[in-house]
Design a protein around this motif. Structure first.
Motif, mmCIF file in Angstrom:
data_model
loop_
_atom_site.group_PDB
_atom_site.id
_atom_site.type_symbol
_atom_site.label_atom_id
_atom_site.label_comp_id
_atom_site.label_asym_id
_atom_site.label_seq_id
_atom_site.Cartn_x
_atom_site.Cartn_y
_atom_site.Cartn_z
ATOM 1 N N MET A 30 -32.925 -12.067 6.831
ATOM 2 C CA MET A 30 -31.863 -13.029 6.907
ATOM 3 C C MET A 30 -31.856 -13.626 8.313
ATOM 4 S SD MET A 30 -27.727 -12.686 6.443
ATOM 5 C CE MET A 30 -27.877 -11.514 5.150
ATOM 6 N N LYS A 31 -31.661 -14.922 8.399
ATOM 7 C CA LYS A 31 -31.632 -15.601 9.684
ATOM 8 C C LYS A 31 -30.210 -15.660 10.216
ATOM 9 C CE LYS A 31 -35.640 -18.436 8.928
ATOM 10 N NZ LYS A 31 -36.543 -18.190 9.997
ATOM 11 N N LYS A 32 -30.096 -15.602 11.558
ATOM 12 C CA LYS A 32 -28.792 -15.707 12.214
ATOM 13 C C LYS A 32 -28.719 -17.036 12.936
ATOM 14 C CE LYS A 32 -27.290 -12.299 14.606
ATOM 15 N NZ LYS A 32 -27.201 -11.151 15.534
ATOM 16 N N ALA A 33 -27.579 -17.716 12.814
ATOM 17 C CA ALA A 33 -27.381 -19.011 13.459
ATOM 18 C C ALA A 33 -26.203 -18.937 14.420
ATOM 19 C CB ALA A 33 -27.121 -20.085 12.420
ATOM 20 N N LEU A 34 -26.345 -19.640 15.532
ATOM 21 C CA LEU A 34 -25.258 -19.800 16.490
ATOM 22 C C LEU A 34 -24.808 -21.243 16.408
ATOM 23 C CD1 LEU A 34 -23.544 -18.746 18.863
ATOM 24 C CD2 LEU A 34 -25.390 -19.483 20.373
ATOM 25 N N VAL A 35 -23.527 -21.461 16.137
ATOM 26 C CA VAL A 35 -22.983 -22.808 15.971
ATOM 27 C C VAL A 35 -21.853 -22.990 16.970
ATOM 28 C CG1 VAL A 35 -21.887 -24.411 14.371
ATOM 29 C CG2 VAL A 35 -23.547 -22.743 13.516
ATOM 30 N N ILE A 36 -21.940 -24.071 17.765
ATOM 31 C CA ILE A 36 -20.882 -24.398 18.719
ATOM 32 C C ILE A 36 -20.304 -25.751 18.331
ATOM 33 C CG2 ILE A 36 -20.307 -24.869 21.116
ATOM 34 C CD1 ILE A 36 -22.462 -22.996 21.983
ATOM 35 N N SER A 37 -18.989 -25.774 18.133
ATOM 36 C CA SER A 37 -18.331 -27.030 17.770
ATOM 37 C C SER A 37 -18.075 -27.864 19.017
ATOM 38 C CB SER A 37 -17.005 -26.735 17.062
ATOM 39 O OG SER A 37 -16.139 -26.079 17.956
ATOM 40 N N GLY A 38 -17.665 -29.086 18.806
ATOM 41 C CA GLY A 38 -17.354 -29.973 19.918
ATOM 42 C C GLY A 38 -15.878 -29.930 20.246
ATOM 43 N N GLY A 39 -15.447 -30.916 21.002
ATOM 44 C CA GLY A 39 -14.028 -30.996 21.315
ATOM 45 C C GLY A 39 -13.719 -30.745 22.768
ATOM 46 N N GLY A 40 -14.604 -31.124 23.660
ATOM 47 C CA GLY A 40 -14.339 -31.000 25.092
ATOM 48 C C GLY A 40 -14.152 -29.564 25.542
ATOM 49 N N SER A 41 -12.931 -29.191 25.863
ATOM 50 C CA SER A 41 -12.670 -27.859 26.402
ATOM 51 C C SER A 41 -12.932 -26.757 25.374
ATOM 52 C CB SER A 41 -11.237 -27.752 26.913
ATOM 53 O OG SER A 41 -10.317 -27.979 25.869
ATOM 54 N N LYS A 42 -12.732 -27.055 24.088
ATOM 55 C CA LYS A 42 -13.047 -26.064 23.055
ATOM 56 C C LYS A 42 -14.531 -25.759 23.034
ATOM 57 C CE LYS A 42 -9.387 -27.641 20.004
ATOM 58 N NZ LYS A 42 -9.120 -28.272 18.727
ATOM 59 N N GLY A 43 -15.348 -26.791 23.172
ATOM 60 C CA GLY A 43 -16.794 -26.605 23.222
ATOM 61 C C GLY A 43 -17.216 -25.833 24.457
ATOM 62 N N ALA A 44 -16.568 -26.105 25.592
ATOM 63 C CA ALA A 44 -16.886 -25.396 26.832
ATOM 64 C C ALA A 44 -16.545 -23.911 26.702
ATOM 65 C CB ALA A 44 -16.140 -26.015 28.000
ATOM 66 N N PHE A 45 -15.414 -23.596 26.098
ATOM 67 C CA PHE A 45 -15.036 -22.201 25.883
ATOM 68 C C PHE A 45 -16.045 -21.502 24.974
ATOM 69 C CE2 PHE A 45 -12.921 -18.947 23.323
ATOM 70 C CZ PHE A 45 -12.476 -18.101 24.329
#
Length: 54
Positions: A1-16
């Protein structure tokens, strides 16, 4: 099974989320097969891929 890392946008939310992702990769030694990001998350994913993934 593959593992994915997903980061959303939204300025400070993305930075966190980028900080959390860096911790998971560097300190917890998590390995991911796929990296995805949107908006500010896409900028952070490219940095994490270049710096943290061998």
């Amino acid at each position: 099974m593959k593992k994915a890392l997903v980061i959303s946008g939204g300025g400070s939310k993305g930075a966190f989320a980028g900080g959390v992702a860096q911790y998971l990769i560097e300190e917890s030694k998590q390995e991911y097969d796929l990296l995805f990001g949107t908006s500010s998350g896409s900028l952070l994913i490219s940095h994490l891929a270049a710096v943290c993934i061998p």
